[in-house]
Design a protein around this motif. Structure first.
Motif, PDB file in Angstrom:
ATOM      1  N   VAL A  92      12.261  23.391  16.264  1.00  0.00           N
ATOM      2  CA  VAL A  92      12.568  22.148  16.979  1.00  0.00           C
ATOM      3  C   VAL A  92      11.357  21.213  16.963  1.00  0.00           C
ATOM      4  N   LEU A  93      10.163  21.756  17.142  1.00  0.00           N
ATOM      5  CA  LEU A  93       8.957  20.930  17.170  1.00  0.00           C
ATOM      6  C   LEU A  93       8.714  20.243  15.828  1.00  0.00           C
ATOM      7  N   ILE A  94       8.937  20.970  14.729  1.00  0.00           N
ATOM      8  CA  ILE A  94       8.741  20.380  13.397  1.00  0.00           C
ATOM      9  C   ILE A  94       9.753  19.262  13.155  1.00  0.00           C
ATOM     10  N   LYS A  95      11.006  19.490  13.550  1.00  0.00           N
ATOM     11  CA  LYS A  95      12.021  18.438  13.396  1.00  0.00           C
ATOM     12  C   LYS A  95      11.636  17.182  14.176  1.00  0.00           C
ATOM     13  N   ASN A  96      11.149  17.379  15.409  1.00  0.00           N
ATOM     14  CA  ASN A  96      10.744  16.228  16.223  1.00  0.00           C
ATOM     15  C   ASN A  96       9.567  15.490  15.594  1.00  0.00           C
ATOM     16  N   SER A  97       8.579  16.251  15.118  1.00  0.00           N
ATOM     17  CA  SER A  97       7.406  15.620  14.500  1.00  0.00           C
ATOM     18  C   SER A  97       7.796  14.845  13.247  1.00  0.00           C
ATOM     19  N   VAL A  98       8.671  15.436  12.429  1.00  0.00           N
ATOM     20  CA  VAL A  98       9.124  14.733  11.224  1.00  0.00           C
ATOM     21  C   VAL A  98       9.876  13.461  11.599  1.00  0.00           C
ATOM     22  N   PHE A  99      10.716  13.542  12.624  1.00  0.00           N
ATOM     23  CA  PHE A  99      11.485  12.363  13.060  1.00  0.00           C
ATOM     24  C   PHE A  99      10.555  11.269  13.566  1.00  0.00           C
ATOM     25  N   TYR A 100       9.638  11.602  14.482  1.00  0.00           N
ATOM     26  CA  TYR A 100       8.723  10.593  15.029  1.00  0.00           C
ATOM     27  C   TYR A 100       7.857   9.984  13.926  1.00  0.00           C
ATOM     28  N   ALA A 223       0.846   3.940   5.011  1.00  0.00           N
ATOM     29  CA  ALA A 223       1.676   5.123   5.262  1.00  0.00           C
ATOM     30  C   ALA A 223       0.815   6.357   5.510  1.00  0.00           C
ATOM     31  N   ILE A 224      -0.246   6.519   4.732  1.00  0.00           N
ATOM     32  CA  ILE A 224      -1.139   7.673   4.921  1.00  0.00           C
ATOM     33  C   ILE A 224      -1.758   7.644   6.315  1.00  0.00           C
ATOM     34  N   LEU A 225      -2.292   6.499   6.704  1.00  0.00           N
ATOM     35  CA  LEU A 225      -2.934   6.373   8.013  1.00  0.00           C
ATOM     36  C   LEU A 225      -1.953   6.678   9.135  1.00  0.00           C
ATOM     37  N   ASN A 226      -0.734   6.149   9.029  1.00  0.00           N
ATOM     38  CA  ASN A 226       0.230   6.317  10.105  1.00  0.00           C
ATOM     39  C   ASN A 226       0.758   7.747  10.172  1.00  0.00           C
ATOM     40  N   VAL A 227       1.027   8.345   9.013  1.00  0.00           N
ATOM     41  CA  VAL A 227       1.524   9.724   8.993  1.00  0.00           C
ATOM     42  C   VAL A 227       0.509  10.666   9.637  1.00  0.00           C
ATOM     43  N   LEU A 228      -0.753  10.539   9.258  1.00  0.00           N
ATOM     44  CA  LEU A 228      -1.784  11.409   9.834  1.00  0.00           C
ATOM     45  C   LEU A 228      -1.943  11.173  11.332  1.00  0.00           C
ATOM     46  N   GLY A 229      -1.916   9.899  11.746  1.00  0.00           N
ATOM     47  CA  GLY A 229      -2.105   9.586  13.160  1.00  0.00           C
ATOM     48  C   GLY A 229      -0.977  10.088  14.024  1.00  0.00           C
ATOM     49  N   VAL A 230       0.273   9.878  13.603  1.00  0.00           N
ATOM     50  CA  VAL A 230       1.422  10.273  14.431  1.00  0.00           C
ATOM     51  C   VAL A 230       1.608  11.786  14.410  1.00  0.00           C
ATOM     52  N   TRP A 231       1.428  12.408  13.259  1.00  0.00           N
ATOM     53  CA  TRP A 231       1.647  13.853  13.162  1.00  0.00           C
ATOM     54  C   TRP A 231       0.677  14.621  14.069  1.00  0.00           C
ATOM     55  N   ASN A 232      -0.539  14.145  14.181  1.00  0.00           N
ATOM     56  CA  ASN A 232      -1.557  14.860  14.966  1.00  0.00           C
ATOM     57  C   ASN A 232      -1.699  14.329  16.390  1.00  0.00           C
ATOM     58  N   LEU A 246      12.121  17.519  23.172  1.00  0.00           N
ATOM     59  CA  LEU A 246      11.611  16.263  22.638  1.00  0.00           C
ATOM     60  C   LEU A 246      10.135  16.327  22.264  1.00  0.00           C
ATOM     61  N   LYS A 247       9.493  17.449  22.499  1.00  0.00           N
ATOM     62  CA  LYS A 247       8.059  17.544  22.236  1.00  0.00           C
ATOM     63  C   LYS A 247       7.779  17.690  20.743  1.00  0.00           C
ATOM     64  N   SER A 248       6.542  17.380  20.361  1.00  0.00           N
ATOM     65  CA  SER A 248       6.130  17.481  18.965  1.00  0.00           C
ATOM     66  C   SER A 248       5.222  18.697  18.773  1.00  0.00           C
ATOM     67  N   LEU A 249       4.797  18.924  17.540  1.00  0.00           N
ATOM     68  CA  LEU A 249       4.012  20.119  17.211  1.00  0.00           C
ATOM     69  C   LEU A 249       2.713  20.254  18.008  1.00  0.00           C
ATOM     70  N   PRO A 250       1.869  19.208  18.087  1.00  0.00           N
ATOM     71  CA  PRO A 250       0.605  19.384  18.815  1.00  0.00           C
ATOM     72  C   PRO A 250       0.789  19.823  20.266  1.00  0.00           C
TER      73      PRO A 250
END
Length: 300
Positions: A92-100, A223-232, A246-250
């Protein structure tokens, strides 16, 4: 009948040229190459060593990690991964992180490019004020807006919603996005825009069919900057979301750590699981990433 002159090279002269001593310039270039090679090697080691240590530590139990922090696992404990996946609800966390990450990155790219086109190519007296209001957002930090953001989200009933997470993520990505895209679009010749206008193209057509294709390098960089920033990202979603669904991986990885104790083996396994999608993203798009950053740097 024309005669072709023949030139005979002196073998002694050729041998002399081949064995000419190195000049100071050649020696300086050789030393600089060695120096920069050592710097790059050191940087590569410092970058890869923590990843190797993390992967090895994920196969240790907590007790073994406390006794042997740097060595190889005495017993390879593979159960950390299925246990971390189950306890942490990693699917669930991975799905949320990918979505966000996906939605906010697409929103940042589209809105940044649209604003950049307006600021760079559509003349208006309001442009400096509006552009400055975007760029000044680069100076804002998440810590400085956490309390106002929480109060505003609570006032409009956006706490514990996906939209309440996506809006701040998009808003925080826009300042740097608008700045990068505007500076890039300024380098596109006005004659191209004017020709399209003469042919009857509207602003939206110009943006979609001319500006977007020509701005692929800066789009890749953004895209690189945003992907790294949001994922972490951790702090913002931690205060905006309390429901597990609704929580993400971190945020989910923090389940394995508390003020009194930490399950290091499962926590490291969860970190490796969270790191793998980024590694796959890099391996899949490494050529595009390199081309985008290089072309964006040259264009700027």
């Amino acid at each position: 009948m024309r005669t072709i002159p023949l030139t005979i090279e002196d073998p002694l002269k050729k041998k002399k040229e081949r064995h000419q001593p190195r000049t100071l310039h050649d020696e300086a270039g050789f030393i600089s190459r060695i120096f920069f090679g050592l710097i790059l090697t050191l940087f590569a080691v410092l970058s890869i060593a923590p990843l190797i240590w993390l992967a090895l530590s994920s196969f240790k139990t907590t007790q073994e990690f406390q006794l042997n922090r740097l060595g190889l696992p005495a017993t390879w404990f593979f159960k950390n991964y299925p246990q971390a996946w189950q306890i942490g609800n990693m699917g669930v966390l991975i799905k949320n992180s990918v979505f966000y990450t996906t939605v906010s990155t697409l929103a940042v790219i589209v809105l940044s490019m649209a604003a950049a086109f307006a600021f760079a190519k559509i003349k208006s007296k309001a442009t400096p004020i509006l552009y400055g209001s975007f760029v000044i957002g680069i100076l804002l930090t998440i810590q400085s807006i956490m309390v106002p953001l929480f109060l505003m989200a609570n006032a409009v009933n956006l706490l514990d919603t996906r939209l309440g997470v996506l809006i701040p993520y998009t808003g925080l990505g826009l300042p740097i996005g608008v700045y990068l895209c505007t500076e890039y679009v300024k380098g596109i010749h006005d004659s191209i825009i004017e020709s399209a206008r003469i042919d009857g193209a509207g602003y939206f057509q110009i943006l979609a069919k001319i500006i977007f294709p020509m701005a692929k390098p800066v789009i890749s960089t953004l895209a690189i900057l945003n992907v790294l920033g949001v994922w972490n990202e951790f702090m913002m979603i931690n205060i905006l979301v309390s429901r597990e669904a609704l929580k993400s991986l971190p945020v989910g990885i923090m389940k394995f750590s508390s003020a009194l104790s930490s399950d290091y083996g499962k926590q490291f396994a969860a970190l490796v699981i969270g790191l793998l999608p980024l590694l796959l993203f890099y391996l899949a798009f490494r050529n595009k990433i390199t081309e985008g950053v290089s072309a964006g740097a040259v264009k700027g």
